[in-house]
Design a protein around this motif. Sequence first.
Motif, PDB file in Angstrom:
ATOM      1  N   TYR A 217      54.366   4.420  11.615  1.00 51.76           N
ATOM      2  CA  TYR A 217      53.849   5.453  12.528  1.00 51.76           C
ATOM      3  C   TYR A 217      52.446   5.100  13.011  1.00 51.76           C
ATOM      4  CZ  TYR A 217      51.553   9.817  13.814  1.00 51.76           C
ATOM      5  OH  TYR A 217      50.809  10.767  14.452  1.00 51.76           O
ATOM      6  N   SER A 218      51.559   4.675  12.101  1.00 55.79           N
ATOM      7  CA  SER A 218      50.183   4.344  12.475  1.00 55.79           C
ATOM      8  C   SER A 218      50.141   3.175  13.445  1.00 55.79           C
ATOM      9  CB  SER A 218      49.360   4.023  11.224  1.00 55.79           C
ATOM     10  OG  SER A 218      49.297   5.132  10.361  1.00 55.79           O
ATOM     11  N   ARG A 220      52.520   2.067  15.553  1.00 57.83           N
ATOM     12  CA  ARG A 220      53.056   2.378  16.881  1.00 57.83           C
ATOM     13  C   ARG A 220      52.135   3.310  17.652  1.00 57.83           C
ATOM     14  NH1 ARG A 220      55.979  -0.268  20.441  1.00 57.83           N
ATOM     15  NH2 ARG A 220      56.259   1.165  22.210  1.00 57.83           N
ATOM     16  N   LEU A 221      51.534   4.275  16.969  1.00 64.89           N
ATOM     17  CA  LEU A 221      50.631   5.203  17.641  1.00 64.89           C
ATOM     18  C   LEU A 221      49.419   4.467  18.205  1.00 64.89           C
ATOM     19  CD1 LEU A 221      49.883   8.124  18.352  1.00 64.89           C
ATOM     20  CD2 LEU A 221      48.756   8.281  16.127  1.00 64.89           C
ATOM     21  N   MET A 224      50.425   2.409  21.228  1.00 63.93           N
ATOM     22  CA  MET A 224      50.641   3.260  22.403  1.00 63.93           C
ATOM     23  C   MET A 224      49.308   3.654  23.040  1.00 63.93           C
ATOM     24  SD  MET A 224      52.318   7.064  22.682  1.00 63.93           S
ATOM     25  CE  MET A 224      50.751   7.791  22.179  1.00 63.93           C
ATOM     26  N   LEU A 225      48.327   4.009  22.213  1.00 56.86           N
ATOM     27  CA  LEU A 225      47.025   4.412  22.742  1.00 56.86           C
ATOM     28  C   LEU A 225      46.306   3.240  23.405  1.00 56.86           C
ATOM     29  CD1 LEU A 225      45.789   6.726  19.847  1.00 56.86           C
ATOM     30  CD2 LEU A 225      46.708   7.405  22.069  1.00 56.86           C
ATOM     31  N   GLU A 240      58.043   6.274  25.165  1.00 56.98           N
ATOM     32  CA  GLU A 240      57.068   6.206  24.081  1.00 56.98           C
ATOM     33  C   GLU A 240      57.099   7.479  23.241  1.00 56.98           C
ATOM     34  OE1 GLU A 240      55.090   3.801  22.957  1.00 56.98           O
ATOM     35  OE2 GLU A 240      56.049   2.467  24.390  1.00 56.98           O
ATOM     36  N   TYR A 241      57.258   8.622  23.910  1.00 54.87           N
ATOM     37  CA  TYR A 241      57.338   9.878  23.170  1.00 54.87           C
ATOM     38  C   TYR A 241      58.525   9.855  22.211  1.00 54.87           C
ATOM     39  CZ  TYR A 241      58.060  14.812  22.158  1.00 54.87           C
ATOM     40  OH  TYR A 241      58.253  16.001  21.512  1.00 54.87           O
ATOM     41  N   VAL A 244      57.658   7.375  19.164  1.00 52.55           N
ATOM     42  CA  VAL A 244      56.664   7.910  18.225  1.00 52.55           C
ATOM     43  C   VAL A 244      57.178   9.186  17.567  1.00 52.55           C
ATOM     44  CG1 VAL A 244      54.292   8.740  17.974  1.00 52.55           C
ATOM     45  CG2 VAL A 244      54.777   6.853  19.526  1.00 52.55           C
ATOM     46  N   SER A 245      57.890  10.005  18.339  1.00 49.03           N
ATOM     47  CA  SER A 245      58.437  11.239  17.768  1.00 49.03           C
ATOM     48  C   SER A 245      59.436  10.927  16.653  1.00 49.03           C
ATOM     49  CB  SER A 245      59.118  12.058  18.865  1.00 49.03           C
ATOM     50  OG  SER A 245      59.718  13.209  18.326  1.00 49.03           O
ATOM     51  N   VAL A 248      57.500  10.024  13.655  1.00 51.07           N
ATOM     52  CA  VAL A 248      56.911  11.235  13.058  1.00 51.07           C
ATOM     53  C   VAL A 248      57.931  11.931  12.167  1.00 51.07           C
ATOM     54  CG1 VAL A 248      56.068  13.558  13.565  1.00 51.07           C
ATOM     55  CG2 VAL A 248      55.184  11.615  14.852  1.00 51.07           C
TER      56      VAL A 248
END
Length: 670
Positions: A217-218, A220-221, A224-225, A240-241, A244-245, A248
């Motif tokens: 998760y860390s 990929r987030l 993305m940023l 992307e949502y 990441v979703s 999550v």
Amino acid sequence: MKRSPNQLLLSFALKHPVWIILTILMGFSGAVFNGVGATLIIPVLLEFLGQPLGQFSDLPPILAELFGLFDGLPDAYRINVMLAAVFLTIALKNLANYASLMCGASLTRALTIDMREQGLQLLLDVDLSYHFNMRAGDIIQRLNDQESRTAVAIRTLIELARVGLNIVFFIVLLLGLSWQLTLMATALFGLIVALNQFAVSRSRRFGRNLAESSKDYSIRLLEMLNGIRLVRSTANEEHEYGLVSRLVHVREKAAFDSLANSSLIAPMNEIGSILALIFMVVISRSLFADRLDTLATLLFTYLFVLSRMIPFLGQMNGARGRFANSIASVEYVYDFLRRDNKSFMPDGTLPFNQLQSGIRFEDLTFAYPNSDQSVLKQIDLILPKGTTLALVGSSGAGKSTLADLLPRFYDVDSGRILIDGQDIRAYDVRSLRRKMGIVSQDTFLFNMSIRDNIAYASPEATEGEIVDAAKRANAYEFIERMPEGLNTLIGDRGVLLSGGQRQRLAIARALLQNPEILILDEATSALDTVSERLVQKALDDLSRDRTTLVIAHRLSTIQDADQIAVLDAGEVVEVGTHDNLVRKGGAYKQLYAMQFSETTRQIIKAAQSESVTKVSYEVRNNLNTILGSLQLLADGFVDDVNEQQELTQEAYQSALLLLERLKSSEADVQ
């Protein structure tokens, strides 16, 4: 020497022996006060209810000794003193437990700081190849979340030691009361511990799942940023949502599973402990049925002391579960902090102060780590002090790689780079890099003020020196227009600035640094014409009287270089000045001819475009005049004959001019 994860835990723990000793000592003191208070409370209650201890016989020696402390007191005061003793032991127990908790928290904080500082030092020391091969999100996640969990694991080990000592104390106390009942209790509660092993073993698996999902998760987030512009430009927000979703949900499910499993331990302990106590009461009633009257105090005291030990058994099982849950984090941090499986650049001892004679690349060969293919092969080049050496060639020829070897971002495989006749590996690498200024195509700026970015390499610079560097870099004009001038925040990687503005700040930073050696890596290749002109002017000022290694895409920017080296497939194929290489008619002339023809085509195209625009404008003007005159005549708005003749003559002249202009434009195109 390679260390195991357990040795890593031990090495960090032993850095803080005072906190460890205080945590265990305070916890053990709390257990002692707890045990003494539990031993006293039943007899005190009996004394308070008018059942003096003297009527009971066959008291265990430990109770006899403890109660003997109060025998010499007058009857009127004895009950009050005993009540005060119980209250004091309970107060001391809570005070000791609080002190143990604070010592443990201080230990965790110190351990977390130690691990993060060691991790930061490792990241600053390790070779650049490690950073290129590792994902930033993975590094950040290990440096933050995983190291915090590892610190908790170490503290849990200390807690296990403390709780273990407390249980040993209570077992000794219980043995003093009744060894028969203690053997029975050991068997019963040992069974409870064995049943808890099921939850403990599952904690290890759930902890690994949680660590893995948190890492994914860390990573990929953060990616993305960092790539949010690409996400927006390709309209991939929903994609992307979704990614990441999903991560999550996976992470939160892993966290829920881990919490559900750890939460199961406490009720299992409580239910098992109550059943064990009930069983102990039933067995005691059967074993001592003929002496219940005389042994009532002993039985009540024993069961009460045993009940005070039960929470420690629960703490031990809970600590075992938490430690098993954090084992995966310990392994991740162990792998992260290891130095034996990472490459570190050896540092020299000679301080580098000033360039005296020049730089030489001597028979240099280089291949990137974990690659068998050489990027550079037998490079021989000389860069005398105060001169400029330009590197040109097609993409992938090895130009940027050669430039990266000079500040020792990598070390050569064979051959040497000599500065003033000394191998650069003999110099202290930090003193060497402080004397080098690097301006590249990919300029990095921090999310802080313009002033801080310019002064990053020279934090001691004065306000006047910063302003002077900005002016020389042709940056001060746009800085003055910013909302807060030099104090303006420029966003992550300077996102609030244009490409040309970012480059000029990088040049101002290099000017303020005043380097002995300058490395320019295609610093203008990604800029528009206006920005390139401003940046090139600043680069010319920066390069003046410096020893410069420049990588150029546009050959027009390096025609005045003292030397030009042409690289092809990692080899130097030509060296010379611009005029000499053009006359030679080799690889450089081909590159120059290609760029010149392309430039010529662009100029012609621009000229043609300008010509067409001009002709179109003139044609429209003439047609407007003709049509306007004819429209007035056709509509009958002009009655005067002379005016009608003037309008007709004006339309005729405009038509002649239009015809001549069209003939002229046809000749230009031909």
